[in-house]
Design a protein around this motif. Structure first.
Motif, PDB file in Angstrom:
ATOM      1  N   ARG A  40       0.854  -1.189   0.000  1.00  0.00           N
ATOM      2  CA  ARG A  40       0.000   0.000   0.000  1.00  0.00           C
ATOM      3  C   ARG A  40       0.889   1.238   0.000  1.00  0.00           C
ATOM      4  NH1 ARG A  40      -2.513  -3.994  -0.743  1.00  0.00           N
ATOM      5  NH2 ARG A  40      -4.388  -4.674   0.363  1.00  0.00           N
ATOM      6  N   VAL A  41       0.576   2.176  -0.869  1.00  0.00           N
ATOM      7  CA  VAL A  41       1.292   3.449  -0.928  1.00  0.00           C
ATOM      8  C   VAL A  41       0.264   4.550  -0.726  1.00  0.00           C
ATOM      9  CG1 VAL A  41       2.727   4.988  -2.319  1.00  0.00           C
ATOM     10  CG2 VAL A  41       3.029   2.516  -2.508  1.00  0.00           C
ATOM     11  N   LEU A  42       0.476   5.366   0.306  1.00  0.00           N
ATOM     12  CA  LEU A  42      -0.424   6.461   0.615  1.00  0.00           C
ATOM     13  C   LEU A  42       0.315   7.770   0.368  1.00  0.00           C
ATOM     14  CD1 LEU A  42      -1.622   5.037   4.029  1.00  0.00           C
ATOM     15  CD2 LEU A  42      -2.714   4.736   1.812  1.00  0.00           C
ATOM     16  N   VAL A  43      -0.234   8.592  -0.511  1.00  0.00           N
ATOM     17  CA  VAL A  43       0.379   9.881  -0.821  1.00  0.00           C
ATOM     18  C   VAL A  43      -0.529  10.976  -0.281  1.00  0.00           C
ATOM     19  CG1 VAL A  43       1.200  11.416  -2.640  1.00  0.00           C
ATOM     20  CG2 VAL A  43       1.460   8.934  -2.894  1.00  0.00           C
ATOM     21  N   SER A  44       0.023  11.787   0.598  1.00  0.00           N
ATOM     22  CA  SER A  44      -0.707  12.923   1.164  1.00  0.00           C
ATOM     23  C   SER A  44      -0.089  14.204   0.633  1.00  0.00           C
ATOM     24  CB  SER A  44      -0.615  12.921   2.690  1.00  0.00           C
ATOM     25  OG  SER A  44      -1.147  11.728   3.215  1.00  0.00           O
ATOM     26  N   GLU A  45      -0.927  15.050   0.054  1.00  0.00           N
ATOM     27  CA  GLU A  45      -0.457  16.345  -0.412  1.00  0.00           C
ATOM     28  C   GLU A  45      -0.832  17.399   0.627  1.00  0.00           C
ATOM     29  OE1 GLU A  45      -0.137  16.997  -4.913  1.00  0.00           O
ATOM     30  OE2 GLU A  45      -2.112  16.092  -4.597  1.00  0.00           O
ATOM     31  N   VAL A  46       0.176  18.111   1.085  1.00  0.00           N
ATOM     32  CA  VAL A  46      -0.005  19.108   2.126  1.00  0.00           C
ATOM     33  C   VAL A  46      -0.029  20.492   1.481  1.00  0.00           C
ATOM     34  CG1 VAL A  46       0.990  20.050   4.245  1.00  0.00           C
ATOM     35  CG2 VAL A  46       1.228  17.605   3.740  1.00  0.00           C
ATOM     36  N   PRO A  47      -1.019  21.333   1.826  1.00  0.00           N
ATOM     37  CA  PRO A  47      -1.040  22.686   1.277  1.00  0.00           C
ATOM     38  C   PRO A  47       0.204  23.462   1.682  1.00  0.00           C
ATOM     39  CG  PRO A  47      -3.113  22.188   2.409  1.00  0.00           C
ATOM     40  CD  PRO A  47      -2.160  21.068   2.715  1.00  0.00           C
ATOM     41  N   LYS A  48       0.654  24.341   0.798  1.00  0.00           N
ATOM     42  CA  LYS A  48       1.855  25.130   1.080  1.00  0.00           C
ATOM     43  C   LYS A  48       1.682  25.993   2.330  1.00  0.00           C
ATOM     44  CE  LYS A  48       3.368  25.128  -3.677  1.00  0.00           C
ATOM     45  NZ  LYS A  48       3.787  25.905  -4.845  1.00  0.00           N
ATOM     46  N   THR A  49       0.461  26.338   2.652  1.00  0.00           N
ATOM     47  CA  THR A  49       0.194  27.126   3.853  1.00  0.00           C
ATOM     48  C   THR A  49       0.404  26.317   5.126  1.00  0.00           C
ATOM     49  OG1 THR A  49      -2.152  26.575   3.705  1.00  0.00           O
ATOM     50  CG2 THR A  49      -1.451  28.675   2.734  1.00  0.00           C
ATOM     51  N   HIS A  50       0.443  24.978   4.990  1.00  0.00           N
ATOM     52  CA  HIS A  50       0.599  24.088   6.141  1.00  0.00           C
ATOM     53  C   HIS A  50       1.979  23.424   6.174  1.00  0.00           C
ATOM     54  CE1 HIS A  50      -3.686  24.674   5.990  1.00  0.00           C
ATOM     55  NE2 HIS A  50      -3.857  23.973   7.096  1.00  0.00           N
ATOM     56  N   TRP A  51       2.887  23.853   5.325  1.00  0.00           N
ATOM     57  CA  TRP A  51       4.223  23.255   5.229  1.00  0.00           C
ATOM     58  C   TRP A  51       5.237  24.316   5.639  1.00  0.00           C
ATOM     59  CZ3 TRP A  51       5.137  18.335   2.795  1.00  0.00           C
ATOM     60  CH2 TRP A  51       6.479  17.977   2.714  1.00  0.00           C
ATOM     61  N   GLY A  52       5.869  24.136   6.777  1.00  0.00           N
ATOM     62  CA  GLY A  52       6.824  25.125   7.270  1.00  0.00           C
ATOM     63  C   GLY A  52       8.250  24.791   6.903  1.00  0.00           C
ATOM     64  N   ILE A  53       8.983  25.801   6.500  1.00  0.00           N
ATOM     65  CA  ILE A  53      10.408  25.666   6.185  1.00  0.00           C
ATOM     66  C   ILE A  53      11.132  26.766   6.952  1.00  0.00           C
ATOM     67  CG2 ILE A  53      12.172  25.712   4.372  1.00  0.00           C
ATOM     68  CD1 ILE A  53       9.910  24.911   2.394  1.00  0.00           C
ATOM     69  N   GLY A  54      11.924  26.381   7.914  1.00  0.00           N
ATOM     70  CA  GLY A  54      12.663  27.359   8.706  1.00  0.00           C
ATOM     71  C   GLY A  54      11.749  28.315   9.466  1.00  0.00           C
ATOM     72  N   GLY A  55      10.590  27.831   9.882  1.00  0.00           N
ATOM     73  CA  GLY A  55       9.669  28.643  10.646  1.00  0.00           C
ATOM     74  C   GLY A  55       8.763  29.536   9.805  1.00  0.00           C
ATOM     75  N   VAL A  56       8.795  29.342   8.487  1.00  0.00           N
ATOM     76  CA  VAL A  56       7.993  30.156   7.573  1.00  0.00           C
ATOM     77  C   VAL A  56       7.128  29.232   6.714  1.00  0.00           C
ATOM     78  CG1 VAL A  56       8.129  31.820   5.677  1.00  0.00           C
ATOM     79  CG2 VAL A  56       9.836  31.880   7.499  1.00  0.00           C
ATOM     80  N   PRO A  57       5.849  29.560   6.544  1.00  0.00           N
ATOM     81  CA  PRO A  57       5.034  28.744   5.638  1.00  0.00           C
ATOM     82  C   PRO A  57       5.606  28.791   4.222  1.00  0.00           C
ATOM     83  CG  PRO A  57       3.635  30.194   6.954  1.00  0.00           C
ATOM     84  CD  PRO A  57       5.053  30.618   7.181  1.00  0.00           C
ATOM     85  N   ALA A  58       5.618  27.664   3.562  1.00  0.00           N
ATOM     86  CA  ALA A  58       6.149  27.586   2.187  1.00  0.00           C
ATOM     87  C   ALA A  58       5.416  28.535   1.251  1.00  0.00           C
ATOM     88  CB  ALA A  58       6.062  26.149   1.671  1.00  0.00           C
ATOM     89  N   SER A  59       4.162  28.831   1.556  1.00  0.00           N
ATOM     90  CA  SER A  59       3.385  29.751   0.726  1.00  0.00           C
ATOM     91  C   SER A  59       3.945  31.173   0.768  1.00  0.00           C
ATOM     92  CB  SER A  59       1.924  29.760   1.154  1.00  0.00           C
ATOM     93  OG  SER A  59       1.817  30.154   2.520  1.00  0.00           O
ATOM     94  N   ASP A  60       4.727  31.490   1.787  1.00  0.00           N
ATOM     95  CA  ASP A  60       5.320  32.816   1.919  1.00  0.00           C
ATOM     96  C   ASP A  60       6.735  32.897   1.337  1.00  0.00           C
ATOM     97  OD1 ASP A  60       3.009  33.522   3.237  1.00  0.00           O
ATOM     98  OD2 ASP A  60       3.929  33.600   5.226  1.00  0.00           O
ATOM     99  N   ILE A  61       7.241  31.780   0.840  1.00  0.00           N
ATOM    100  CA  ILE A  61       8.589  31.742   0.291  1.00  0.00           C
ATOM    101  C   ILE A  61       8.488  31.778  -1.234  1.00  0.00           C
ATOM    102  CG2 ILE A  61      10.717  30.392   0.122  1.00  0.00           C
ATOM    103  CD1 ILE A  61       9.954  29.119   2.828  1.00  0.00           C
ATOM    104  N   PRO A  62       9.142  32.742  -1.872  1.00  0.00           N
ATOM    105  CA  PRO A  62       9.089  32.824  -3.336  1.00  0.00           C
ATOM    106  C   PRO A  62       9.636  31.550  -3.998  1.00  0.00           C
ATOM    107  CG  PRO A  62      10.100  34.803  -2.396  1.00  0.00           C
ATOM    108  CD  PRO A  62       9.942  33.815  -1.282  1.00  0.00           C
ATOM    109  N   ASN A  63       9.031  31.177  -5.094  1.00  0.00           N
ATOM    110  CA  ASN A  63       9.455  30.032  -5.916  1.00  0.00           C
ATOM    111  C   ASN A  63       9.281  28.684  -5.221  1.00  0.00           C
ATOM    112  OD1 ASN A  63      10.230  31.778  -8.037  1.00  0.00           O
ATOM    113  ND2 ASN A  63      12.165  32.142  -6.973  1.00  0.00           N
ATOM    114  N   ARG A  64       8.340  28.546  -4.291  1.00  0.00           N
ATOM    115  CA  ARG A  64       8.066  27.265  -3.641  1.00  0.00           C
ATOM    116  C   ARG A  64       6.767  26.742  -4.123  1.00  0.00           C
ATOM    117  NH1 ARG A  64      12.040  24.313  -1.146  1.00  0.00           N
ATOM    118  NH2 ARG A  64      13.477  25.771  -0.365  1.00  0.00           N
TER     119      ARG A  64
END
Length: 64
Positions: A40-64
């Motif tokens: 079984r392979v389960l793929v979950s897609e997480v919204p960029k607003t819910h994915w943090g990179i270095g304490g910042v939502p990915a939606s706030d990082i240019p080119n993500r």
């Protein structure tokens, strides 16, 4: 029964997700000598607003 969970940031086309599922299934079947119909392979897609990179939502990082 192997269960593989994959979390990805949203935005990939459906055909890429389908290809990923096929390739991961093939790799696990080969490595574990497991029948593909038991894997079984389960793929979950997480919204960029819910994915943090270095304490910042990915939606706030240019080119993500």
């Amino acid at each position: 029964m192997p269960i593989i969970n994959i979390q990805l940031m949203e935005g990939r086309p459906p055909e890429k997700i389908k290809s990923l599922i096929v390739k991961v299934t093939d790799a696990v079947a080969e490595e574990l000598n497991s029948p593909k119909d038991r894997i079984r392979v389960l793929v979950s897609e997480v919204p960029k607003t819910h994915w943090g990179i270095g304490g910042v939502p990915a939606s706030d990082i240019p080119n993500r």
